[in-house]
Design a protein around this motif. Structure first.
Motif, PDB file in Angstrom:
ATOM      1  N   ARG A  11       0.838  -1.100   0.082  1.00 35.04           N
ATOM      2  CA  ARG A  11       0.076  -0.118  -0.279  1.00 35.04           C
ATOM      3  C   ARG A  11       0.872   1.420   0.187  1.00 35.04           C
ATOM      4  O   ARG A  11       0.389   2.526  -0.816  1.00 35.04           O
ATOM      5  N   GLU A  24      -4.919  13.403  -9.026  1.00 31.96           N
ATOM      6  CA  GLU A  24      -6.075  12.959  -9.386  1.00 31.96           C
ATOM      7  C   GLU A  24      -4.833  11.223  -9.091  1.00 31.96           C
ATOM      8  O   GLU A  24      -5.740  10.140  -8.630  1.00 31.96           O
ATOM      9  N   ARG A  26      -2.980  10.295  -6.883  1.00 36.42           N
ATOM     10  CA  ARG A  26      -2.824   9.990  -5.217  1.00 36.42           C
ATOM     11  C   ARG A  26      -4.720   9.351  -4.416  1.00 36.42           C
ATOM     12  O   ARG A  26      -4.519   8.698  -3.858  1.00 36.42           O
ATOM     13  N   ALA A  27      -5.625   9.774  -5.509  1.00 37.04           N
ATOM     14  CA  ALA A  27      -7.273   9.685  -4.910  1.00 37.04           C
ATOM     15  C   ALA A  27      -6.830   8.163  -5.408  1.00 37.04           C
ATOM     16  O   ALA A  27      -8.017   7.937  -4.737  1.00 37.04           O
ATOM     17  N   LEU A  28      -7.125   7.817  -6.818  1.00 38.71           N
ATOM     18  CA  LEU A  28      -7.016   6.686  -7.087  1.00 38.71           C
ATOM     19  C   LEU A  28      -6.027   5.772  -6.440  1.00 38.71           C
ATOM     20  O   LEU A  28      -7.161   4.964  -6.383  1.00 38.71           O
ATOM     21  N   GLU A  30      -5.794   5.818  -3.021  1.00 36.40           N
ATOM     22  CA  GLU A  30      -6.367   5.312  -1.989  1.00 36.40           C
ATOM     23  C   GLU A  30      -7.506   4.357  -2.203  1.00 36.40           C
ATOM     24  O   GLU A  30      -7.932   3.695  -1.296  1.00 36.40           O
ATOM     25  N   ARG A  31      -8.180   5.351  -3.809  1.00 38.72           N
ATOM     26  CA  ARG A  31      -9.498   4.237  -3.947  1.00 38.72           C
ATOM     27  C   ARG A  31      -9.130   3.076  -4.127  1.00 38.72           C
ATOM     28  O   ARG A  31     -10.009   2.247  -3.964  1.00 38.72           O
ATOM     29  N   LEU A  32      -7.861   2.236  -4.437  1.00 37.75           N
ATOM     30  CA  LEU A  32      -7.865   1.395  -5.481  1.00 37.75           C
ATOM     31  C   LEU A  32      -7.064  -0.092  -4.126  1.00 37.75           C
ATOM     32  O   LEU A  32      -7.241  -0.922  -4.050  1.00 37.75           O
ATOM     33  N   THR A  33      -6.445   0.739  -2.913  1.00 35.05           N
ATOM     34  CA  THR A  33      -5.903  -0.143  -2.038  1.00 35.05           C
ATOM     35  C   THR A  33      -6.408  -0.578  -1.109  1.00 35.05           C
ATOM     36  O   THR A  33      -5.807  -2.239  -1.020  1.00 35.05           O
ATOM     37  N   ALA A  34      -8.424  -0.511  -0.927  1.00 29.73           N
ATOM     38  CA  ALA A  34      -8.827  -1.411  -0.350  1.00 29.73           C
ATOM     39  C   ALA A  34      -9.084  -2.786  -0.586  1.00 29.73           C
ATOM     40  O   ALA A  34      -8.779  -4.057  -0.992  1.00 29.73           O
ATOM     41  N   PRO A  35     -10.004  -2.566  -2.007  1.00 29.57           N
ATOM     42  CA  PRO A  35     -10.202  -3.463  -2.929  1.00 29.57           C
ATOM     43  C   PRO A  35      -8.655  -4.461  -2.747  1.00 29.57           C
ATOM     44  O   PRO A  35      -8.717  -5.340  -3.357  1.00 29.57           O
TER      45      PRO A  35
END
Length: 182
Positions: A11, A24, A26-28, A30-35
């Motif tokens: 991560r 953008e 960085r935001a992407l 952060e959204r991808l790390t959980a899945p």
């Protein structure tokens, strides 16, 4: 074995890579790390399982198994049975105690032993019928099984390629000579 530290490291590496792409990216990330966490855990488990299989093939007859307890994998190592080695040693010692004193080795074997002076230990697994024949031959020659095997191996190694040593009997039945010839 706790996989969380490895997933967290992945991560962090993803976050460092996303820094180079701007807000953008960085935001992407952060959204991808959980899945991606469950995919990363599954990939790590597959790698550990493949490693356990490789180790098992080298450790045979022992084994290494990978078990999953909750979210954490656990290695279970099964060593080869030690009782077999102990029984073989006890059998060897009993056999050596029952053998008569070994006769002096033939000159070829004596010169080989004198060259180096060191000995090495190996485990030799023989079919039961071959082992019985070796014991009979050693007893007949007045040697221990070990001395007989050393003599037989030394004699085989001293032969020119393609010309095995053969045990021959000479003379009339009952009044013959026996020995090793080339």
């Amino acid at each position: 074995m706790n996989l969380t530290q490895y997933v967290d490291q992945l991560r962090q590496e993803l976050a460092v890579a996303a820094e180079a792409g701007g807000d953008e990216a960085r935001a992407l990330a952060e959204r991808l790390t959980a899945p991606l966490e469950s995919a990363a855990r599954l990939t790590l488990l597959n790698a550990l399982s493949a490693a356990a299989d490789e180790i098992t093939s080298d450790l045979a007859p022992g084994s290494v198994d990978l078990r999953l307890r909750g979210l954490d994998p656990e290695f279970v190592v099964t060593l080869p049975p030690a009782a077999e080695a102990f029984d073989a040693q006890a059998e060897y010692e009993a056999l050596m105690a029952a053998q008569p004193a070994p006769a002096p080795p033939p000159p070829a074997a004596a010169s080989d032993a004198a060259d180096d002076g060191a000995t090495a230990r190996i485990n030799l697994r023989l079919p039961a019928n071959v082992k019985a024949r070796v014991e009979e031959a050693a007893s007949r020659d007045g040697l221990s099984v070990n001395a007989w095997l050393v003599r037989a191996v030394s004699g085989a190694l001293d032969q020119p390629a393609g010309r095995p040593a053969v045990r021959r009997e000479f003379g009339r039945p009952g009044n013959g000579f026996t020995g090793w010839v080339r």
